[in-house]
Motif scaffolding. Sequence first.
Motif, PDB file in Angstrom:
ATOM      1  N   ILE A   2       0.892  -1.154  -0.051  1.00  0.00           N
ATOM      2  CA  ILE A   2       0.092  -0.018   0.071  1.00  0.00           C
ATOM      3  C   ILE A   2       0.797   1.175  -0.181  1.00  0.00           C
ATOM      4  O   ILE A   2       0.534   2.249  -0.484  1.00  0.00           O
ATOM      5  CB  ILE A   2      -0.789   0.041   1.223  1.00  0.00           C
ATOM      6  N   GLY A   3       2.094   1.239   0.802  1.00  0.00           N
ATOM      7  CA  GLY A   3       2.930   2.321   0.834  1.00  0.00           C
ATOM      8  C   GLY A   3       3.561   2.632  -0.488  1.00  0.00           C
ATOM      9  O   GLY A   3       3.728   3.618  -1.017  1.00  0.00           O
ATOM     10  N   GLU A   4       3.844   1.491  -1.178  1.00  0.00           N
ATOM     11  CA  GLU A   4       4.677   1.610  -2.468  1.00  0.00           C
ATOM     12  C   GLU A   4       3.529   2.254  -3.504  1.00  0.00           C
ATOM     13  O   GLU A   4       3.921   3.268  -4.498  1.00  0.00           O
ATOM     14  CB  GLU A   4       5.207   0.303  -2.927  1.00  0.00           C
ATOM     15  N   ILE A   5       2.059   1.890  -3.297  1.00  0.00           N
ATOM     16  CA  ILE A   5       1.356   2.360  -4.310  1.00  0.00           C
ATOM     17  C   ILE A   5       1.059   3.743  -4.071  1.00  0.00           C
ATOM     18  O   ILE A   5       1.020   4.581  -5.122  1.00  0.00           O
ATOM     19  CB  ILE A   5      -0.049   1.490  -4.376  1.00  0.00           C
ATOM     20  N   VAL A   6       0.997   4.321  -2.816  1.00  0.00           N
ATOM     21  CA  VAL A   6       0.793   5.539  -2.446  1.00  0.00           C
ATOM     22  C   VAL A   6       1.965   6.362  -2.839  1.00  0.00           C
ATOM     23  O   VAL A   6       1.677   7.704  -3.223  1.00  0.00           O
ATOM     24  CB  VAL A   6       0.237   5.912  -0.994  1.00  0.00           C
ATOM     25  N   GLY A   7       3.155   5.760  -2.509  1.00  0.00           N
ATOM     26  CA  GLY A   7       4.112   6.899  -2.987  1.00  0.00           C
ATOM     27  C   GLY A   7       5.452   6.725  -1.920  1.00  0.00           C
ATOM     28  O   GLY A   7       6.557   7.157  -2.238  1.00  0.00           O
ATOM     29  N   ASP A   8       5.362   5.878  -0.852  1.00  0.00           N
ATOM     30  CA  ASP A   8       6.572   5.845  -0.104  1.00  0.00           C
ATOM     31  C   ASP A   8       7.362   4.426  -0.201  1.00  0.00           C
ATOM     32  O   ASP A   8       7.115   3.677   0.691  1.00  0.00           O
ATOM     33  CB  ASP A   8       6.198   5.990   1.570  1.00  0.00           C
ATOM     34  N   SER A   9       7.915   4.438  -1.219  1.00  0.00           N
ATOM     35  CA  SER A   9       8.649   3.144  -1.651  1.00  0.00           C
ATOM     36  C   SER A   9       9.832   2.737  -0.942  1.00  0.00           C
ATOM     37  O   SER A   9      10.510   1.566  -1.184  1.00  0.00           O
ATOM     38  CB  SER A   9       9.065   3.073  -3.200  1.00  0.00           C
ATOM     39  N   LYS A  10      10.619   3.629  -0.172  1.00  0.00           N
ATOM     40  CA  LYS A  10      11.736   3.493   0.676  1.00  0.00           C
ATOM     41  C   LYS A  10      11.399   2.933   2.073  1.00  0.00           C
ATOM     42  O   LYS A  10      12.238   2.521   2.566  1.00  0.00           O
ATOM     43  CB  LYS A  10      12.609   4.778   0.672  1.00  0.00           C
ATOM     44  N   ALA A  11      10.172   2.534   2.266  1.00  0.00           N
ATOM     45  CA  ALA A  11       9.989   2.296   3.976  1.00  0.00           C
ATOM     46  C   ALA A  11      10.347   0.730   3.957  1.00  0.00           C
ATOM     47  O   ALA A  11      10.987   0.431   5.136  1.00  0.00           O
ATOM     48  CB  ALA A  11       8.719   2.374   4.126  1.00  0.00           C
ATOM     49  N   ARG A  12      10.122  -0.182   3.066  1.00  0.00           N
ATOM     50  CA  ARG A  12      10.650  -1.446   3.387  1.00  0.00           C
ATOM     51  C   ARG A  12      12.251  -1.368   3.466  1.00  0.00           C
ATOM     52  O   ARG A  12      12.738  -2.339   4.345  1.00  0.00           O
ATOM     53  CB  ARG A  12       9.945  -2.430   2.128  1.00  0.00           C
ATOM     54  N   GLN A  13      12.861  -0.671   2.505  1.00  0.00           N
ATOM     55  CA  GLN A  13      14.298  -0.877   2.653  1.00  0.00           C
ATOM     56  C   GLN A  13      14.804  -0.325   3.906  1.00  0.00           C
ATOM     57  O   GLN A  13      15.661  -0.614   4.668  1.00  0.00           O
ATOM     58  CB  GLN A  13      14.835  -0.329   1.269  1.00  0.00           C
ATOM     59  N   THR A  14      14.260   0.873   4.095  1.00  0.00           N
ATOM     60  CA  THR A  14      14.701   1.468   5.752  1.00  0.00           C
ATOM     61  C   THR A  14      14.582   0.838   6.844  1.00  0.00           C
ATOM     62  O   THR A  14      15.363   0.356   7.581  1.00  0.00           O
ATOM     63  CB  THR A  14      13.800   2.837   5.861  1.00  0.00           C
ATOM     64  N   ASP A  15      13.463  -0.057   6.756  1.00  0.00           N
ATOM     65  CA  ASP A  15      13.147  -0.915   7.894  1.00  0.00           C
ATOM     66  C   ASP A  15      14.025  -1.960   8.096  1.00  0.00           C
ATOM     67  O   ASP A  15      14.750  -2.593   9.131  1.00  0.00           O
ATOM     68  CB  ASP A  15      11.578  -1.422   7.985  1.00  0.00           C
ATOM     69  N   ALA A  16      14.318  -2.711   6.848  1.00  0.00           N
ATOM     70  CA  ALA A  16      15.188  -3.655   6.760  1.00  0.00           C
ATOM     71  C   ALA A  16      16.571  -3.397   7.171  1.00  0.00           C
ATOM     72  O   ALA A  16      17.384  -4.078   7.787  1.00  0.00           O
ATOM     73  CB  ALA A  16      15.278  -4.348   5.069  1.00  0.00           C
ATOM     74  N   ASN A  17      17.005  -2.267   6.681  1.00  0.00           N
ATOM     75  CA  ASN A  17      18.514  -1.616   7.191  1.00  0.00           C
ATOM     76  C   ASN A  17      18.522  -1.525   8.687  1.00  0.00           C
ATOM     77  O   ASN A  17      19.436  -1.750   9.316  1.00  0.00           O
ATOM     78  CB  ASN A  17      18.744  -0.592   6.320  1.00  0.00           C
ATOM     79  N   TYR A  18      17.299  -1.134   9.132  1.00  0.00           N
ATOM     80  CA  TYR A  18      17.452  -0.637  10.579  1.00  0.00           C
ATOM     81  C   TYR A  18      17.345  -1.839  11.347  1.00  0.00           C
ATOM     82  O   TYR A  18      18.179  -2.129  12.485  1.00  0.00           O
ATOM     83  CB  TYR A  18      16.181   0.211  11.173  1.00  0.00           C
ATOM     84  N   TRP A  19      16.834  -3.035  10.919  1.00  0.00           N
ATOM     85  CA  TRP A  19      16.542  -4.089  11.626  1.00  0.00           C
ATOM     86  C   TRP A  19      17.924  -4.776  11.705  1.00  0.00           C
ATOM     87  O   TRP A  19      18.259  -5.756  12.538  1.00  0.00           O
ATOM     88  CB  TRP A  19      15.174  -5.015  11.301  1.00  0.00           C
TER      89      TRP A  19
END
Length: 87
Positions: free
Chosen positions: A63-80
């Motif tokens: 849903i975030g990628e459709i709306v426009g925030d495509s970096k959330a998945r990668q940001t969370d993966a890097n943080y974890w």
Amino acid sequence: MLPKTPKPAIWRFIKGSAKTLFVLEAVCFAASYGVYYRMNTNREFRQHINENYPFLLDYYYKIGEIVGDSKARQTDANYWSALKKSD
């Protein structure tokens, strides 16, 4: 004056069911918005969801990628991954 006739029982059932359905739909909408808001603002909650219900987090990211925030998945993966390295 016209005599009053009672309404059929089916109409009372339909009205009661419609009211119940409307309330149930409003409660479900509020609950889903609450979960979405918490996922959107709390990274630790997203990590908990990732550990226990990864398919829900995948829907959140889609849903975030459709709306426009495509970096959330990668940001969370890097943080974890950084958290796991520091432990």
